[in-house]
Design a protein around this motif. Structure first.
Motif, mmCIF file in Angstrom:
data_model
loop_
_atom_site.group_PDB
_atom_site.id
_atom_site.type_symbol
_atom_site.label_atom_id
_atom_site.label_comp_id
_atom_site.label_asym_id
_atom_site.label_seq_id
_atom_site.Cartn_x
_atom_site.Cartn_y
_atom_site.Cartn_z
ATOM 1 N N LYS A 71 0.828 -1.209 0.000
ATOM 2 C CA LYS A 71 0.000 0.000 0.000
ATOM 3 C C LYS A 71 0.860 1.256 0.000
ATOM 4 C CE LYS A 71 -3.887 -2.336 0.521
ATOM 5 N NZ LYS A 71 -4.877 -2.423 -0.593
ATOM 6 N N TYR A 74 1.644 6.312 -3.756
ATOM 7 C CA TYR A 74 1.158 7.561 -3.158
ATOM 8 C C TYR A 74 -0.321 7.490 -2.789
ATOM 9 C CZ TYR A 74 0.480 12.581 -2.513
ATOM 10 O OH TYR A 74 0.184 13.804 -1.981
ATOM 11 N N ASP A 75 -1.179 7.191 -3.750
ATOM 12 C CA ASP A 75 -2.621 7.174 -3.485
ATOM 13 C C ASP A 75 -2.995 6.059 -2.511
ATOM 14 O OD1 ASP A 75 -3.066 9.352 -5.106
ATOM 15 O OD2 ASP A 75 -3.583 8.144 -6.866
ATOM 16 N N ASP A 76 -2.279 4.942 -2.587
ATOM 17 C CA ASP A 76 -2.576 3.823 -1.696
ATOM 18 C C ASP A 76 -2.248 4.169 -0.248
ATOM 19 O OD1 ASP A 76 -3.425 2.290 -3.818
ATOM 20 O OD2 ASP A 76 -1.523 1.231 -4.060
ATOM 21 N N LEU A 78 -2.472 7.137 1.117
ATOM 22 C CA LEU A 78 -3.547 8.012 1.595
ATOM 23 C C LEU A 78 -4.814 7.220 1.885
ATOM 24 C CD1 LEU A 78 -3.100 11.044 -0.851
ATOM 25 C CD2 LEU A 78 -2.071 10.713 1.412
ATOM 26 N N GLU A 79 -5.174 6.326 0.974
ATOM 27 C CA GLU A 79 -6.392 5.536 1.146
ATOM 28 C C GLU A 79 -6.272 4.571 2.316
ATOM 29 O OE1 GLU A 79 -9.249 2.403 -1.346
ATOM 30 O OE2 GLU A 79 -7.594 3.440 -2.372
ATOM 31 N N GLU A 109 7.894 8.483 -4.109
ATOM 32 C CA GLU A 109 6.434 8.428 -4.210
ATOM 33 C C GLU A 109 5.786 8.201 -2.848
ATOM 34 O OE1 GLU A 109 2.888 6.105 -6.655
ATOM 35 O OE2 GLU A 109 4.983 5.554 -6.998
ATOM 36 N N THR A 110 6.375 7.341 -2.039
ATOM 37 C CA THR A 110 5.777 6.977 -0.752
ATOM 38 C C THR A 110 5.866 8.103 0.276
ATOM 39 O OG1 THR A 110 6.375 4.647 -1.131
ATOM 40 C CG2 THR A 110 5.877 5.318 1.142
ATOM 41 N N ALA A 113 3.497 11.178 0.468
ATOM 42 C CA ALA A 113 2.148 10.888 0.952
ATOM 43 C C ALA A 113 2.090 10.989 2.475
ATOM 44 C CB ALA A 113 1.710 9.505 0.488
ATOM 45 N N GLU A 116 1.876 14.558 3.324
ATOM 46 C CA GLU A 116 0.526 15.084 3.101
ATOM 47 C C GLU A 116 -0.404 14.696 4.249
ATOM 48 O OE1 GLU A 116 -3.192 14.671 -0.052
ATOM 49 O OE2 GLU A 116 -1.139 14.615 -0.820
#
Length: 265
Positions: A71, A74-76, A78-79, A109-110, A113, A116
């Motif tokens: 996971k 990046y998006d994973d 956050l989700e 990338e990780t 996140a 953020e």
């Protein structure tokens, strides 16, 4: 750097819903204030239930969890962090770790996140787990926030001198998991002798040895109320210089947890 208690509660392998919630609640009411879990442990819901049951204010509990290695896009991140918060039943966690820097992990990338999530108030601190010094350097180059903690296997049979020195110089916490070497410290002559000297147990000696080190805390796991109390009391055990030197001089390097053999793979 915010303070962490020298003894926290690990919850690895505690996947029985009632037992996990009960031990977390009991630990908090016994005096623990640092609780550690992870997505891969499949018990975030039960840990959250235990925190809710305890007659302890949420702001008095330092809660940490970890994002698993599939996971880490990046998006994973956050989700999955939102999913962890939902399971834990909290609006934010005090500390979120990268569990292992592998598989979907890519620092560029990780790590952003995690920044953020911190900017959004969903996590207070960023942690890393099972990193090498080189991987810590790489993450620091990308990370806006300071590294708050680095969690690794650490005990008298795997003393992690290099990572301890790194933590001290960088002023972040080194969080020791498997701090009693899965019970193997009971068979170490030097530790047995120190335990007899202080009329205590080898496990408590191991935890006290870690507690005596700057920037180091430990998170022993247990499902026993008696062991909860014994582990917490170990943080008050004062080893003398000779005791610490004797354990420091143990020349063994036994890594008990191989990520490729981890039971959740």
């Amino acid at each position: 750097m915010d303070e962490l208690p020298n003894i926290g509660l690990g919850t690895y392998k505690n996947t029985d819903p009632e037992q996990c919630a009960d031990i977390v609640s009991t630990a908090l009411e016994t005096g623990y204030r640092h609780v550690d879990t992870a997505q891969a442990y499949d018990n975030e819901t039960y840990v959250g239930d235990g925190i809710e049951r305890a007659d302890i204010d949420r702001e008095d509990v330092f809660l940490a969890t970890k994002v698993w290695d599939d996971k880490l896009a990046y998006d994973d991140v956050l989700e999955s962090a939102d999913d962890s918060l939902d399971r834990l039943g909290v609006e934010s966690v005090d500390l979120l770790y990268v569990h292992w820097p592998r598989n979907s992990y890519d620092a560029e990338e990780t790590i952003p996140a995690f920044d953020e999530l911190r900017d959004d108030g969903k996590i207070d601190h960023v942690g890393l787990s099972n990193f090498t010094p080189e991987q810590l350097d790489e993450a620091k180059d990308v990370l806006d926030a300071p590294i708050f903690a680095h969690q690794v296997e650490m005990h008298p049979l795997l003393q992690q001198e290099e990572l301890h020195e790194y933590a001290h110089e960088d002023d972040h916490w080194l969080v020791a998991y498997a701090p009693i070497a899965r019970g193997e410290v009971t068979d170490v002559d030097e530790i047995q002798e120190i335990a007899e000297k202080h009329d205590t147990t080898p496990q408590q000696v191991s935890l006290a040895w870690l507690a005596a080190k700057e920037n180091v805390v430990s998170i022993p796991k247990t499902s026993s109320e008696d062991h909860l109390r014994e582990n917490l009391e170990a943080g008050e055990l004062a080893l003398d210089e000779d005791d610490i030197a004797a354990i420091d001089a143990i020349e063994r390097e036994e890594r008990l947890i191989d990520p490729d053999d981890a039971p959740w793979n």
